[in-house]
Scaffold this motif. Structure first.
Motif, PDB file in Angstrom:
ATOM      1  N   ILE A 190       8.102  23.311  41.209  1.00 44.81           N
ATOM      2  CA  ILE A 190       7.187  22.590  40.315  1.00 44.81           C
ATOM      3  C   ILE A 190       7.141  23.299  38.968  1.00 44.81           C
ATOM      4  N   ALA A 191       7.080  24.638  39.025  1.00 44.44           N
ATOM      5  CA  ALA A 191       7.033  25.420  37.779  1.00 44.44           C
ATOM      6  C   ALA A 191       8.301  25.232  36.952  1.00 44.44           C
ATOM      7  N   ILE A 192       9.422  24.987  37.623  1.00 44.58           N
ATOM      8  CA  ILE A 192      10.684  24.824  36.904  1.00 44.58           C
ATOM      9  C   ILE A 192      10.838  23.394  36.399  1.00 44.58           C
ATOM     10  N   VAL A 193      10.499  22.415  37.240  1.00 45.09           N
ATOM     11  CA  VAL A 193      10.863  21.033  36.917  1.00 45.09           C
ATOM     12  C   VAL A 193       9.844  20.343  36.014  1.00 45.09           C
ATOM     13  N   VAL A 194       8.556  20.631  36.189  1.00 49.67           N
ATOM     14  CA  VAL A 194       7.550  19.893  35.422  1.00 49.67           C
ATOM     15  C   VAL A 194       7.714  20.062  33.901  1.00 49.67           C
ATOM     16  N   PRO A 195       7.908  21.297  33.414  1.00 43.66           N
ATOM     17  CA  PRO A 195       8.089  21.425  31.954  1.00 43.66           C
ATOM     18  C   PRO A 195       9.363  20.737  31.454  1.00 43.66           C
ATOM     19  N   ALA A 196      10.302  20.462  32.343  1.00 43.33           N
ATOM     20  CA  ALA A 196      11.560  19.827  31.927  1.00 43.33           C
ATOM     21  C   ALA A 196      11.443  18.308  31.847  1.00 43.33           C
ATOM     22  N   LEU A 197      10.320  17.764  32.317  1.00 42.04           N
ATOM     23  CA  LEU A 197      10.142  16.309  32.297  1.00 42.04           C
ATOM     24  C   LEU A 197       9.627  15.893  30.924  1.00 42.04           C
ATOM     25  N   ARG A 198      10.523  15.941  29.934  1.00 44.82           N
ATOM     26  CA  ARG A 198      10.058  15.776  28.567  1.00 44.82           C
ATOM     27  C   ARG A 198      10.362  14.411  27.986  1.00 44.82           C
ATOM     28  N   ASP A 199      11.041  13.552  28.710  1.00 40.78           N
ATOM     29  CA  ASP A 199      11.254  12.186  28.209  1.00 40.78           C
ATOM     30  C   ASP A 199      11.295  11.221  29.391  1.00 40.78           C
ATOM     31  N   ARG A 200      11.291   9.925  29.061  1.00 39.00           N
ATOM     32  CA  ARG A 200      11.193   8.930  30.123  1.00 39.00           C
ATOM     33  C   ARG A 200      12.337   8.965  31.135  1.00 39.00           C
ATOM     34  N   PRO A 201      13.581   9.131  30.685  1.00 40.28           N
ATOM     35  CA  PRO A 201      14.654   9.189  31.691  1.00 40.28           C
ATOM     36  C   PRO A 201      14.473  10.326  32.702  1.00 40.28           C
ATOM     37  N   HIS A 202      14.033  11.490  32.228  1.00 40.59           N
ATOM     38  CA  HIS A 202      13.836  12.602  33.157  1.00 40.59           C
ATOM     39  C   HIS A 202      12.663  12.348  34.100  1.00 40.59           C
ATOM     40  N   ILE A 203      11.575  11.768  33.552  1.00 46.26           N
ATOM     41  CA  ILE A 203      10.418  11.453  34.401  1.00 46.26           C
ATOM     42  C   ILE A 203      10.817  10.406  35.441  1.00 46.26           C
ATOM     43  N   GLY A 204      11.549   9.394  34.980  1.00 49.12           N
ATOM     44  CA  GLY A 204      12.003   8.342  35.898  1.00 49.12           C
ATOM     45  C   GLY A 204      12.903   8.906  36.985  1.00 49.12           C
ATOM     46  N   ALA A 205      13.808   9.788  36.602  1.00 52.92           N
ATOM     47  CA  ALA A 205      14.722  10.395  37.579  1.00 52.92           C
ATOM     48  C   ALA A 205      13.935  11.184  38.615  1.00 52.92           C
ATOM     49  N   ALA A 206      12.939  11.939  38.145  1.00 50.99           N
ATOM     50  CA  ALA A 206      12.153  12.778  39.055  1.00 50.99           C
ATOM     51  C   ALA A 206      11.333  11.927  40.025  1.00 50.99           C
ATOM     52  N   ILE A 207      10.648  10.903  39.505  1.00 51.12           N
ATOM     53  CA  ILE A 207       9.804  10.066  40.366  1.00 51.12           C
ATOM     54  C   ILE A 207      10.660   9.313  41.384  1.00 51.12           C
ATOM     55  N   THR A 208      11.759   8.736  40.893  1.00 51.10           N
ATOM     56  CA  THR A 208      12.636   7.986  41.793  1.00 51.10           C
ATOM     57  C   THR A 208      13.158   8.884  42.918  1.00 51.10           C
ATOM     58  N   ALA A 209      13.632  10.063  42.539  1.00 49.19           N
ATOM     59  CA  ALA A 209      14.180  10.975  43.544  1.00 49.19           C
ATOM     60  C   ALA A 209      13.098  11.395  44.533  1.00 49.19           C
TER      61      ALA A 209
ATOM     62  N   ARG B 120      22.915  16.003  33.582  1.00 50.69           N
ATOM     63  CA  ARG B 120      21.639  16.398  32.983  1.00 50.69           C
ATOM     64  C   ARG B 120      20.442  16.037  33.853  1.00 50.69           C
ATOM     65  N   TYR B 121      20.584  14.986  34.674  1.00 52.51           N
ATOM     66  CA  TYR B 121      19.451  14.559  35.505  1.00 52.51           C
ATOM     67  C   TYR B 121      19.454  15.213  36.881  1.00 52.51           C
ATOM     68  N   VAL B 122      20.484  16.008  37.146  1.00 52.62           N
ATOM     69  CA  VAL B 122      20.586  16.626  38.468  1.00 52.62           C
ATOM     70  C   VAL B 122      19.406  17.563  38.772  1.00 52.62           C
ATOM     71  N   PRO B 123      19.054  18.496  37.871  1.00 53.83           N
ATOM     72  CA  PRO B 123      17.948  19.393  38.232  1.00 53.83           C
ATOM     73  C   PRO B 123      16.644  18.648  38.521  1.00 53.83           C
ATOM     74  N   ALA B 124      16.253  17.723  37.647  1.00 54.26           N
ATOM     75  CA  ALA B 124      14.987  17.009  37.854  1.00 54.26           C
ATOM     76  C   ALA B 124      15.028  16.203  39.150  1.00 54.26           C
ATOM     77  N   ALA B 125      16.154  15.522  39.416  1.00 60.05           N
ATOM     78  CA  ALA B 125      16.249  14.684  40.615  1.00 60.05           C
ATOM     79  C   ALA B 125      16.236  15.536  41.887  1.00 60.05           C
ATOM     80  N   VAL B 126      17.085  16.544  41.933  1.00 61.36           N
ATOM     81  CA  VAL B 126      17.213  17.338  43.156  1.00 61.36           C
ATOM     82  C   VAL B 126      15.931  18.122  43.443  1.00 61.36           C
ATOM     83  N   LEU B 127      15.391  18.761  42.422  1.00 61.99           N
ATOM     84  CA  LEU B 127      14.187  19.569  42.661  1.00 61.99           C
ATOM     85  C   LEU B 127      13.012  18.684  43.077  1.00 61.99           C
TER      86      LEU B 127
END
Lengths: 112, 244
Positions: B176-195, A47-54
């Motif tokens: 950005i258009a795909i990923v930003v709306p998907a950052l809807r909770d802390r785990p996803h935001i954390g995953a995105a920032i860390t990556a 579930r975290y793959v798209p957010a992490a990779v993109l």
């Protein structure tokens, strides 16, 4: 006549390989028997793959234009990217986000 | 194909249309970027036919243009397209009873865009289970045709687009258009920032190892944060995360 040089051949092989990998990923779970499912932890991790990779692709494009870290206000890509992110957050509209991001980059490049 | 099957096929194609509008510039930009990166037109079109995955194609085009090693291209493709395993897992229960040739065809057509409309149809429950795969096929084919045609247009126009237009910026901005709306909770935001931060720090590593490290770090942080901030919805599929 198609002129095949070694470079073109290497590219063609790479494309075949990338296609095979993509197809295998997509097919993977379609081939499993019904009794077999992915472990819950694997599904959670996926579930975290798209957010992490993109994000890993986006951030260097914004912050490392030309290869070195640039967090200044003269970094047009960073400004345009941040603005695009705001639009994406507010509207969830892919077309509008892309339009604003690219448009703003062009304006900034013309101005700065 | 009987009448009901044809109707399902057309319904799928029709449901895919709004997404196709967004795919048109994306496909054209890919075609243009591929030829400007030095990929021969025929191979650029082959990428859309054989790989048929927008984001992976964008990245591969950039990497191939600078002579990236074979193995790096393959592992990068694997990481970028790993999310399709999520879609495969989610649709598997609906297609497992189909003949093998159907599963092969539907797997080939399993993109973010086709998944987005198909999963809604499958979980909507207003259609007969016996013909739903025709809907999936219709959605998938609609996207496939759009992707091939727009790639070809982009290839034709590509050489005429000057570099000062910075069209390569369409890639991060689409993501950005795909990923930003998907950052809807802390785990996803954390995953995105860390990556994202890991990708910056590890950018100079060879062989795209930075991308791998970033993906792994992001996933681990997402999982860790989930322990402290459990996601409420059951383990299902983030539909907002659909893009190319």
């Amino acid at each position: 006549m198609i002129n095949i040089n070694p470079e073109t051949l290497t590219m063609a092989l790479a494309i075949l390989g990338m296609g095979l990998i993509t197809f295998s990923i997509r097919l993977s779970l379609f081939l499993l028997p019904e009794s077999v499912t992915l472990a819950p932890w694997m599904l959670r991790a996926l579930r975290y793959v798209p957010a992490a990779v993109l994000s890993a692709i986006i951030m260097p494009e914004l912050l490392l234009p030309g290869g070195s870290l640039d967090m200044s206000l003269s970094n047009e890509r960073l400004l345009a990217g941040v603005m695009a992110a705001v639009v994406a957050w507010r509207t969830r509209n892919i077309l509008l986000t892309v339009g604003v991001g690219l448009g703003l980059l062009w304006i900034l490049q013309a101005l700065l | 194909m009987d009448n009901f099957q044809r109707q399902a096929l057309l319904a799928g194609a029709k449901a895919e249309l709004p997404i196709v509008v967004g795919v048109i510039p994306f496909g054209m930009i890919f075609g243009a970027i591929a030829v400007t990166a030095g990929i021969p037109p025929l191979l650029a079109q082959s990428m859309s036919i054989i790989i048929f995955a927008g984001s992976a194609q964008f990245i591969a085009a950039g990497l191939m243009g600078v002579g990236t090693p074979f193995l790096v291209l393959l592992t990068t493709t694997f990481i970028v397209n790993l999310r399709h395993m999520l879609y495969s897992a989610s649709l598997a229960e609906h297609v497992r009873s189909l003949p093998l040739r159907w599963r092969l065809l539907l797997a080939y057509l399993l993109t973010d865009e086709a998944y987005a409309v198909t999963i809604l149809h499958y979980t909507g429950g207003e259609s007969s289970a016996a013909i739903r795969h025709w809907f999936y096929l219709g959605a998938g084919l609609m996207l496939w045709i759009s992707w091939q045609v727009t790639t070809a247009l982009g290839i034709l126009l590509g050489a005429r687009i000057p570099p000062s237009w910075s069209l390569d910026f369409a890639l991060p901005v689409t993501f950005i258009a795909i990923v930003v709306p998907a950052l809807r909770d802390r785990p996803h935001i954390g995953a995105a920032i860390t990556a994202g931060v890991t990708a910056i720090v590890a950018h100079d590593l060879p062989y795209q190892l930075g991308l791998m490290a970033a993906a792994l770090a992001g996933i681990l942080v997402g999982l860790a944060l989930e322990r402290f901030n459990p996601v409420r919805q059951p383990a299902t599929i983030p539909q907002e995360e659909s893009g190319t």
